[in-house]
Design an enzyme around this catalytic site. Structure first.
Site, PDB file in Angstrom:
ATOM      1  N   PHE A 155       0.842  -1.201   0.000  1.00 47.56           N
ATOM      2  CA  PHE A 155       0.000   0.000   0.000  1.00 47.56           C
ATOM      3  C   PHE A 155       0.878   1.252   0.000  1.00 47.56           C
ATOM      4  CE2 PHE A 155      -2.398   3.402   1.940  1.00 47.56           C
ATOM      5  CZ  PHE A 155      -3.638   3.285   1.321  1.00 47.56           C
TER       6      PHE A 155
ATOM      7  N   SER B  65     -31.689  22.326  12.913  1.00 49.94           N
ATOM      8  CA  SER B  65     -31.428  21.470  14.073  1.00 49.94           C
ATOM      9  C   SER B  65     -32.723  20.729  14.393  1.00 49.94           C
ATOM     10  CB  SER B  65     -30.952  22.300  15.248  1.00 49.94           C
ATOM     11  OG  SER B  65     -31.937  23.226  15.564  1.00 49.94           O
TER      12      SER B  65
ATOM     13  N   GLU C 258     -32.671   6.072  14.922  1.00 48.10           N
ATOM     14  CA  GLU C 258     -31.234   5.913  14.754  1.00 48.10           C
ATOM     15  C   GLU C 258     -30.500   6.612  15.889  1.00 48.10           C
ATOM     16  OE1 GLU C 258     -29.990   8.759  11.319  1.00 48.10           O
ATOM     17  OE2 GLU C 258     -32.097   8.256  11.022  1.00 48.10           O
TER      18      GLU C 258
ATOM     19  N   LYS D 244     -28.133   9.179  17.850  1.00 49.97           N
ATOM     20  CA  LYS D 244     -27.784  10.593  17.697  1.00 49.97           C
ATOM     21  C   LYS D 244     -26.320  10.736  18.104  1.00 49.97           C
ATOM     22  CE  LYS D 244     -29.336  15.231  18.984  1.00 49.97           C
ATOM     23  NZ  LYS D 244     -28.029  15.760  19.302  1.00 49.97           N
TER      24      LYS D 244
ATOM     25  N   ASP E 209     -22.756  12.199  19.005  1.00 44.21           N
ATOM     26  CA  ASP E 209     -22.343  13.404  19.721  1.00 44.21           C
ATOM     27  C   ASP E 209     -21.033  13.901  19.105  1.00 44.21           C
ATOM     28  OD1 ASP E 209     -22.261  15.400  21.510  1.00 44.21           O
ATOM     29  OD2 ASP E 209     -21.788  14.161  23.249  1.00 44.21           O
TER      30      ASP E 209
ATOM     31  N   ARG F 229     -21.595  23.152  10.151  1.00 42.19           N
ATOM     32  CA  ARG F 229     -22.954  23.665  10.273  1.00 42.19           C
ATOM     33  C   ARG F 229     -22.952  25.185  10.476  1.00 42.19           C
ATOM     34  NH1 ARG F 229     -26.597  24.789  14.253  1.00 42.19           N
ATOM     35  NH2 ARG F 229     -28.762  24.457  13.634  1.00 42.19           N
TER      36      ARG F 229
ATOM     37  N   GLU G  32     -22.235  13.484  10.941  1.00 44.09           N
ATOM     38  CA  GLU G  32     -21.525  13.957  12.116  1.00 44.09           C
ATOM     39  C   GLU G  32     -20.086  13.439  12.080  1.00 44.09           C
ATOM     40  OE1 GLU G  32     -23.872  15.635  13.813  1.00 44.09           O
ATOM     41  OE2 GLU G  32     -23.199  15.819  15.885  1.00 44.09           O
TER      42      GLU G  32
ATOM     43  N   TYR H 223     -26.041  10.757   8.087  1.00 41.47           N
ATOM     44  CA  TYR H 223     -27.391  10.484   8.566  1.00 41.47           C
ATOM     45  C   TYR H 223     -28.481  11.185   7.754  1.00 41.47           C
ATOM     46  CZ  TYR H 223     -26.386  14.841  11.076  1.00 41.47           C
ATOM     47  OH  TYR H 223     -26.007  16.115  11.386  1.00 41.47           O
TER      48      TYR H 223
ATOM     49  N   LYS I  96     -33.101  12.848  23.997  1.00 38.95           N
ATOM     50  CA  LYS I  96     -31.739  12.925  24.540  1.00 38.95           C
ATOM     51  C   LYS I  96     -31.638  12.073  25.798  1.00 38.95           C
ATOM     52  CE  LYS I  96     -29.550  16.832  24.039  1.00 38.95           C
ATOM     53  NZ  LYS I  96     -28.256  17.275  23.537  1.00 38.95           N
TER      54      LYS I  96
ATOM     55  N   CYS J   8       1.583  26.795  48.602  1.00 38.86           N
ATOM     56  CA  CYS J   8       1.819  25.529  47.901  1.00 38.86           C
ATOM     57  C   CYS J   8       1.818  24.375  48.907  1.00 38.86           C
ATOM     58  CB  CYS J   8       3.156  25.598  47.164  1.00 38.86           C
ATOM     59  SG  CYS J   8       3.591  24.023  46.401  1.00 38.86           S
TER      60      CYS J   8
ATOM     61  N   CYS K  48       5.657  23.090  49.020  1.00 35.21           N
ATOM     62  CA  CYS K  48       6.828  23.857  49.462  1.00 35.21           C
ATOM     63  C   CYS K  48       6.445  25.081  50.289  1.00 35.21           C
ATOM     64  CB  CYS K  48       7.670  24.280  48.255  1.00 35.21           C
ATOM     65  SG  CYS K  48       6.857  25.506  47.217  1.00 35.21           S
TER      66      CYS K  48
ATOM     67  N   CYS L 266       2.204  27.663  41.769  1.00 36.99           N
ATOM     68  CA  CYS L 266       3.300  27.881  42.708  1.00 36.99           C
ATOM     69  C   CYS L 266       4.473  28.442  41.915  1.00 36.99           C
ATOM     70  CB  CYS L 266       3.680  26.554  43.371  1.00 36.99           C
ATOM     71  SG  CYS L 266       5.270  26.649  44.202  1.00 36.99           S
TER      72      CYS L 266
ATOM     73  N   CYS M  75      10.505  23.714  44.295  1.00 40.39           N
ATOM     74  CA  CYS M  75       9.307  22.966  44.685  1.00 40.39           C
ATOM     75  C   CYS M  75       9.436  21.534  44.141  1.00 40.39           C
ATOM     76  CB  CYS M  75       8.090  23.683  44.106  1.00 40.39           C
ATOM     77  SG  CYS M  75       6.551  22.865  44.453  1.00 40.39           S
TER      78      CYS M  75
HETATM   79  S1  IVH Z   1     -30.985  14.502  11.500  1.00 35.30           S
HETATM   80  C1  IVH Z   1     -33.049  18.216   9.657  1.00 35.30           C
HETATM   81  N1  IVH Z   1     -29.780  12.428  12.556  1.00 35.30           N
HETATM   82  O1  IVH Z   1     -28.081  16.414  16.092  1.00 35.30           O
HETATM   83  C2  IVH Z   1     -32.522  17.252  10.611  1.00 35.30           C
HETATM   84  N2  IVH Z   1     -29.128  14.588  13.280  1.00 35.30           N
HETATM   85  O2  IVH Z   1     -30.178  19.185  16.311  1.00 35.30           O
HETATM   86  C3  IVH Z   1     -31.160  16.828  10.321  1.00 35.30           C
HETATM   87  N3  IVH Z   1     -27.277  14.573  14.896  1.00 35.30           N
HETATM   88  O3  IVH Z   1     -26.713  19.135  14.919  1.00 35.30           O
HETATM   89  C4  IVH Z   1     -30.537  16.168  11.452  1.00 35.30           C
HETATM   90  N4  IVH Z   1     -26.999  12.387  14.956  1.00 35.30           N
HETATM   91  O4  IVH Z   1     -25.836  17.205  13.697  1.00 35.30           O
HETATM   92  C5  IVH Z   1     -29.880  13.775  12.530  1.00 35.30           C
HETATM   93  N5  IVH Z   1     -28.744  10.508  13.341  1.00 35.30           N
HETATM   94  C6  IVH Z   1     -28.855  11.835  13.321  1.00 35.30           C
HETATM   95  C7  IVH Z   1     -28.014  12.658  14.105  1.00 35.30           C
HETATM   96  C8  IVH Z   1     -28.199  14.037  14.058  1.00 35.30           C
HETATM   97  C9  IVH Z   1     -26.564  13.568  15.421  1.00 35.30           C
HETATM   98  C10 IVH Z   1     -27.070  16.000  15.250  1.00 35.30           C
HETATM   99  C11 IVH Z   1     -27.116  16.947  14.100  1.00 35.30           C
HETATM  100  C12 IVH Z   1     -27.706  18.210  14.650  1.00 35.30           C
HETATM  101  C13 IVH Z   1     -28.305  17.783  15.939  1.00 35.30           C
HETATM  102  C14 IVH Z   1     -29.800  17.961  15.901  1.00 35.30           C
END
Ligand code: IVH
Length: 676
Positions: free
Chosen positions: A43, A89, A120, A122, A124, A143, A179, A231, A320, A414, A417, A432, A438
């Site tokens: 590779f 959002s 699905e 979400k 982070d 975003r 994400e 997503y 959430k 400290c 010391c 310190c 120290c």
């Molecule tokens: S759908 C129009 N699906 O969550 C809706 N969002 O406020 C499009 N996020 O900042 C979003 N996982 O980046 C969707 N499986 C998922 C997600 C997801 C994370 C985030 C997204 C957004 C926030 C929603």
């Protein structure tokens, strides 16, 4: 134009395209399907051939070449880009009752239509949008404020799970959103490295992902180990897409995107709730952070009829997860002194079970944090574990507050010391100032100096450093090089250092004199100068004298050196004690200029373990080669191993051990590159 040149160029172009296609395919199999179809060596050889051709024929280089994966483009500033369609959002809630309301409302609004939901994870992380035209990635944008974001295309190209060219069928012009997440393993490794380099660790994978996407040097971003999970797919009017969200994601997976396998079609609220309940616990086993569940109406033609609220669609909602939180009594506060003198308060808690582990201690970060949380003596504290692994103190459990609460008073001297602490302007914590008197600061600096990535003096572990400090032989790193064998033999209450130990230490110190300048610079432990920063400073200035006489402005000319680092470097070299250390280290024979790096000592101070078979060397030859370059070869992996040189069919035990100790693996190609 000469006919031969034209033919030649055509051949070169063909070969480049062939290499691009093959490298793309191999990358895809490796990152998406966990399959290595060729050895690392093959590779790397193909990658190098393509890089060489691109250097020789820059006009033929494709902007989407797989060579872009390793970065190299520099983002001076991030251009603001308008999103073709706003990045909305989601409405979100922590309550199952509100999810039930959402489901009921949706059912009412869609009365008469056949539909289902998708559930699905979400992620982070950081949301980005990727635009593809004619199957090629043209732009990656964060975003931002939803209507405008930063163009981070160069950095996005380095993320292996972002396809640069699509496979199979695809729409001519469309966008995917998803994400960028920082998987825990890569995140922890990166934070360990930052701490070793005296840099602040990132608070959580999300912040780290966001910081990584904004790195100026895309080659640095390439090293971070980020992942992109898509997503959402959307296209301008007139470009047809499948009519279910589920179908769109399956199509995206065929084009080469990483799509979560956890997505599920759900018929009703019972399905949705069982999905939520499952992942509320199961999320702890995922290799990346997830902060909830997203529920979407699956049939995309129904999205328009549901419409939008002020800034989020009515066809989706996020549930959430509550961060797990417990309350536990604060038993006492300990104060730790770091090698830079910074005082970190640590809460000693009554042990408590939280998110799968027992928590006994948690950092209180600094004095300002204690004050803003309003912690009083005898309080019980609220400890939380969100997507992060490290528990965090988020507040005081006021219900358990004692009568007549007395605020915790930060120490004024400290703990080690006794020197009165100071608070630097603009900083949130105390430190310190007694840097040279120290104990933990002195010892911390020496530990850093001898550490693997610095001078790599492996015969000097923490106990020996403590001992040499106790008996007064070592107060600064320069004292190390004045040590004589007769001072060492018999040291320690039970003669810890024997004849051979003393010899080993003296010879390890001797070997360290060949350690390259950039690592000497890192070893000095200047605040904000990590391994990478030291390399850049060393390359830019070439000699310690040039670096010492540089002013702030000249220092900031170095790539990635900002004002804070420049000030820190400048202050360090303008302190008399440090100037004396530099003079003594130079007199001892340490490398103080880049050009002194000699070819045959580049592995000085490093220990290799060799395993498996190699394409270009026999085992004996590769060992001899390591020694020729000043390195040592050991037979088993330990915390003192610098590299595990991994050939084909290497021993699985060695690999496991190296992984558990965080020892870096080196392929044959990487090794060859190091000796070039
Ligand atoms: S759908 C129009 N699906 O969550 C809706 N969002 O406020 C499009 N996020 O900042 C979003 N996982 O980046 C969707 N499986 C998922 C997600 C997801 C994370 C985030 C997204 C957004 C926030 C929603």
């Amino acid at each position: 134009m000469n006919l031969f040149t034209a033919v030649d160029l055509e051949t070169v172009k063909e070969r480049m395209q062939q290499l691009e296609v093959e490298l793309d395919r191999l990358n895809f199999e490796y990152y998406m399907n966990d399959r290595s179809l060729v050895s690392d060596f093959e590779f790397d050889a193909m990658m190098r051939e393509l890089q060489d051709l691109e250097r020789t024929y820059p006009d033929l280089a494709s902007p989407l070449s797989p060579t872009k994966r390793v970065g190299g483009e520099v983002n001076k500033s991030f251009r603001q880009v308008h999103h073709r369609l706003p990045m909305l959002s989601l409405g979100n809630t922590y309550s199952l009752a509100e999810i039930e309301d959402f489901e009921m409302r949706t059912r009412k609004l869609l009365a008469g239509s056949q539909f289902s939901y998708t559930c699905e994870l979400k992620y982070d992380g950081v949301a980005i949008g990727l635009t593809y035209k004619h199957g090629q990635l043209v732009q990656a944008v964060t975003r931002g404020n939803g209507s405008e974001g930063d163009d981070i295309t160069a950095n996005a190209k380095t993320i292996p799970t972002i396809p640069l060219r699509l496979r199979g069928d695809f729409p001519d012009d469309f966008e995917v959103r998803g994400e960028v997440v920082y998987p825990f393993e890569a995140f922890n490794a990166m934070n360990r490295q930052r701490e070793a380099e005296g840099e602040d660790p990132f608070a959580n994978p999300r912040n780290a992902a966001s910081g990584s996407l904004k790195l100026q040097d895309s080659a640095e971003c390439a090293k971070r180990g980020l992942m992109f999970c898509m997503y959402f797919m959307l296209a301008p009017d007139g470009i047809p897409l499948p009519e279910t969200h589920y179908g769109r994601l399956q199509w995206a997976a065929q084009m080469g995107f990483k799509v979560q396998p956890y997505i599920k079609e759900c018929a009703d609220i019972a399905d949705i709730e069982s999905y939520i309940n499952h992942w509320d616990q199961a999320r702890w086993n995922l290799p990346f952070a997830v902060d909830g569940i997203v529920i979407k109406v699956n049939q995309t033609p129904l999205w328009d009829s549901l419409g939008l609220t002020a800034k989020s669609p009515r066809w989706a909602i996020a549930y959430k997860f509550k961060a797990e939180q417990v309350s536990t009594p604060l038993e006492s506060i300990s104060y730790q002194v770091g090698r830079t003198g910074v005082i970190t308060p640590v809460a000693n808690l009554t042990p408590v079970w939280l998110g799968g582990t027992t928590v006994r201690r948690a950092t209180l970060v600094n004095a300002d944090n204690i004050a803003s949380l309003g912690i009083c003596q005898g309080d019980s504290l609220l400890v939380e574990k969100g997507g992060e692994i490290i528990p965090k103190i988020v507040g005081v459990d006021l219900e358990k507050r004692q009568p007549h609460p007395q605020p915790v008073e930060f120490i004024t001297r400290c703990p080690e010391c006794g020197t009165p602490l100071v608070k630097a302007e603009g900083e949130a914590g105390y430190y310190c100032p007694n840097a040279d008197g120290c104990r933990p600061q002195i010892i911390g600096r020496i530990e850093h100096f001898v550490s693997r990535k610095a001078m790599n003096i492996e015969s000097l572990g923490p106990e020996r450093i403590e001992l040499l400090y106790q008996v007064g032989l070592v107060r600064t790193v320069a004292d190390l090089y004045d040590l004589r064998k007769e001072q060492l033999v018999g040291l320690g209450s039970d003669s810890t250092i024997q004849n051979r130990g003393a010899d080993n230490l003296i010879s390890a110190l001797e070997v360290s004199k060949a350690v390259p300048f950039e690592r000497v610079l890192f070893a000095l432990g200047i605040r904000y100068v990590g391994e990478v920063g030291a390399k850049k400073l060393a390359r830019h200035f070439g000699t310690i004298d040039a670096l010492m006489s540089a002013n702030i402005e000249q220092l900031t000319e170095v790539e990635d050196v900002g004002l804070v680092t420049a000030q820190s470097v400048h202050d360090w070299f303008n302190t008399e004690v440090h100037q004396r250390i530099v003079v003594r280290l130079r007199a001892a024979g340490l490398q103080m200029a880049s050009h002194q790096q000699l070819a045959d000592t580049r592995f000085a101070g490093m220990t290799f373990v060799v395993s498996g078979v190699f394409d270009h060397f026999s085992r004996e030859e590769i060992k001899a080669d390591i020694e020729k370059h000043g390195g040592k070869v050991a037979s088993s992996v330990s915390s003192r191993t610098t590299y595990l040189l991994a050939g084909a069919n290497m021993g699985p035990e060695k690999l496991r051990k190296a992984e558990s100790l965080g020892v870096k693996l080196l392929s044959e190609t990487e090794y060859i590159a190091l000796t070039r």
